[in-house]
Each structure stands twice: as C-alpha cells, then as structure tokens.
Design an enzyme around this catalytic site. Structure first.
Site, short mmCIF file in Angstrom:
data_model
loop_
_atom_site.label_atom_id
_atom_site.label_comp_id
_atom_site.label_asym_id
_atom_site.label_seq_id
_atom_site.Cartn_x
_atom_site.Cartn_y
_atom_site.Cartn_z
N GLU A 1 2.32 9.23 -6.63
CA GLU A 1 3.56 9.40 -7.51
C GLU A 1 3.17 10.56 -8.68
O GLU A 1 2.26 10.12 -9.58
CB GLU A 1 3.96 8.19 -8.05
CG GLU A 1 5.31 8.32 -8.93
CD GLU A 1 5.89 7.07 -9.21
OE1 GLU A 1 7.16 7.36 -9.78
OE2 GLU A 1 5.54 6.15 -8.85
N LYS B 1 16.23 -3.80 -15.04
CA LYS B 1 14.93 -3.84 -14.39
C LYS B 1 13.82 -4.13 -15.02
O LYS B 1 13.81 -3.59 -16.12
CB LYS B 1 15.00 -2.54 -13.51
CG LYS B 1 13.79 -2.28 -12.48
CD LYS B 1 13.53 -0.94 -12.06
CE LYS B 1 12.18 -0.80 -11.43
NZ LYS B 1 11.94 0.30 -10.86
#
Length: 391
Positions: A191, A142
């Site tokens: 977050e 990723k």
C-alpha cells in the site's frame, strides 16, 4: 542509472556494514542509503518539525549537496517521534524490475522456538466484540484493531538475505529495510500512502481483504466474493472518501477510479483505488505536509480519525510504534514516496515481531477478523522460511 540486483543477499549496499543501511524499492524508484550525517527524531505534529527539516537540508546544501534526502520511518501516532536520517551516501535509481523476480532462497529457513500473540485469540475476539458494541452508541464508523506475533527463532536473522527473499516472493510490493534504534523494520507493503513528484501526487489506498487460496477456482471465487462484498465495499469507501476529503483543500484537481479494483499479493486479495491529484504550481506542500493531511487513513486507523485513535489506544494491549506507520523518503524539493508499514517485521537478532490489523465495521465477525490478521502475517512468515503453522 540502472542497477543490477545480484542473486545473493547483497541487495542492500554490497560490501558495507548493514547497521545504517536503508532501502526503499517501489515501482517508481529504488532508494538505497548508507551512513548517518544528521538525525531528526521529533514528532511530525510538533511545532519544530518543519524548522528541523529545513535546517538539516540547509546544512547539507551549504556543504555542497545539490538535493539532499531524508529517509526513515514515521510512527502510526504522529505525536510520537519519527526516526529520520540524512545519510552519508545515497542513490536513487531505477526500481527492481517487478517482472524479473530474483531467485527465491529456498534454503533460507527458520524455526520458531517460542511464539506468543498479543492479544491472544480469546482476548482478540473480546476486543472485537467491545468494538462492535461501541458502534451501537457512537458516531464511530470503523476502527482498525490489530495483533502482534512475537517469535524467538532458532538463529539470528541474516537481514540482507531476508530482504532478498522478501523481494523475490513479493516482486510487486513496496520493499523496505529501515534501521531503527535497536532493530530493523523490514517488509513488503502492498500500500502506497503518498508519492509526490513535482506538482503531481499519487495514492493507492487498500481496504477490504480476503485470503488467497491454493485451488485456482476457489481463489478466483474468493476474489469475486470480495468484489461483491457489501461489508468490504463499505470499508473501502470510507478510506477513499477520507483521503479525498483530506486532499481536496490543498490540490487543484483530483480524480479517482469510480469503482475499486481487486488486486492480488501472493497471500491476499485487496480492494484497491488509485487516486491522482495536481498541486498548485506556486508554493506546493511538501510530501511531509501531505502526510500530515492524510495519515493515518481509515485503512490503518478508522473513522472518524480522532474517535478511532481513542478506541485503538483503549482496546489494543500493545504499542504499535512504527507498525502501520510509514516508511520512505523525502528530498529537499519536497518530493518523496511513503508506503504504509504493513506486511512487515521488526527484527533484532533472533527476536522477531510481526503485526497485522483488520478493519472492524458494524457487521464484522470477530473470528473472521482473527483469521484475516493471521493470513496477512503469512507474507512475512513465508519470507523467513517458517514452514510450521505458527498462526
């Protein structure tokens, strides 16, 4: 100590110059500071960082400060200098009640006279295509690739008023306003990277996202589709597994949710996992030590980390700086709280820069990643009162 938030722009430090004012509001506490006593401007990964932190805290304690604090920002690349300060004054109080949103300033409106994406649409799609070709011949799983939007507005931005609007529109986020050298980094991050309270630590990684929709039925379906998306579940699992692996060597116990939940912000759905751990009682690591263990996570960088960082540097045509870095605070006990610097903007007068990234995995679609990064920018565009479709 309780704090009352008035329904006007004095959300920062009322009746003070805002040039050196810092604010960080979470569901745990609100930290507000003003002024600068000492600075630390070295990279977290430098050999001298720990010594500099200890030296500034020791100096403050020698002058009668019981539990001094450092506040500021840490860049995406920890080899670049952080911007941390010991403030003249600070308070840590109860957070803004997320269930009692202050008023939304509907008269706070800006118009963009100039705008440009870096990279532009065509170059962004090409960047994603290049990343997809890398997966075929490497161990990369990723990589997070981003774009920035540069805006020139019709007037200078009233930063305290902007912050009040950000908090009103995004009441459950991690709100922050951080003075940098020539700008202010301001936003509403969804977050939490790390919170340390004594020997307890908490993290809440997000990865896997979908745009909120105006139609209620379609919006619920978007959340359901996200929860069932193999691509997004895979992307999310990479982040959680990486944080677990980074923390296990330094904690005594660790627990996570078995399956991610779907959480909402005003503009996005996200896959979310709560992580809790317990540190050893003797000589526990400080929150800065923990940051060095886990930042940047695959949510902001990719995996494996070193390979992803290499490809980000090669593919992105812009410098991230503090975007996708961290904002927060640390006290002399080593406790602290740091959120990831996303859903944010750098503001200098009437010049504004926004940032958004998307996790690219082998079955990513380039146009979908463009649309996802554009949707993520809507949080800040709404806060500025920018009504026109600039994305």
């Amino acid at each position: 100590m309780d704090v009352t938030f008035p329904e006007h722009p004095d959300i920062l430090v009322p009746h003070q110059s805002q040039d050196d004012v810092f604010l960080f509001n979470s569901n745990s506490s609100l930290v507000r500071t003003n002024g600068i006593r000492q600075r630390i401007a070295v990279p977290l990964l430098s050999n001298s960082f720990r010594q500099e932190v200890q030296a500034v805290f020791k100096k403050e304690q020698a002058q009668g400060k019981c539990n001094p604090i450092l506040v500021g920002a840490i860049p995406f690349d920890m080899n670049q200098p952080a911007q941390l300060v010991v403030p003249e004054w600070y308070e840590r109080v109860k957070p803004l009640d997320h269930n009692l949103s202050p008023f939304i300033d509907k008269d706070f409106i800006h118009h963009a006279s100039e705008q440009s994406f870096v990279p532009n649409h065509v170059d962004f799609l090409d960047m994603i295509e290049q990343a997809l070709s890398i997966f075929e011949n490497s161990l990369l799983k990723k990589v997070v690739l981003s774009k920035i939007l540069k805006l020139t507005l019709d007037k200078s931005v009233d930063v305290p008023r902007l912050l009040a609007n950000i908090m009103a529109q995004n009441p459950s986020a991690y709100h922050f306003s951080v003075p940098l050298e020539n700008s202010v980094l301001i936003g509403a991050s969804p977050e939490l990277l790390i919170r340390k309270q004594g020997n307890k630590i908490f993290s809440n990684p997000l990865a896997g996202s979908a745009k909120r929709l105006k139609n209620a039925d379609a919006d619920r379906q978007a959340a359901k589709t996200l929860a069932n998306s193999a691509k997004d579940q895979y992307e999310h699992r990479l982040v959680v597994d990486a944080i677990r692996a980074a923390l296990l060597p330094v904690v005594e116990s660790l627990k996570t949710q078995e399956e991610p939940s779907v959480i909402a912000t005003p503009t996005m759905w996200h896959l979310s996992t709560d992580i809790e751990a317990r540190l050893p009682a003797i000589n526990p690591p400080s929150v800065f030590d923990l940051i060095k263990q886990i930042h940047p996570t695959p949510a902001m960088c990719g995996t494996p980390t070193v390979s992803a960082q290499h490809h980000i540097a090669a593919l992105e045509p812009h410098q991230r700086g503090f975007f996708s870095g961290l904002v927060g605070w640390c006290d002399s006990k080593g406790d602290g709280e740091w959120a990831i610097a996303i859903r944010c903007a750098e503001v200098s007068g009437n010049k504004v820069t926004l940032f958004a990234g998307a996790g690219v995995v082998p079955d990513s679609n380039p146009e979908s990643e463009w649309l996802e990064t554009s949707a993520k920018m809507r949080t800040m565009l709404n806060a500025f009162g920018i009504k026109e479709d600039v994305i």
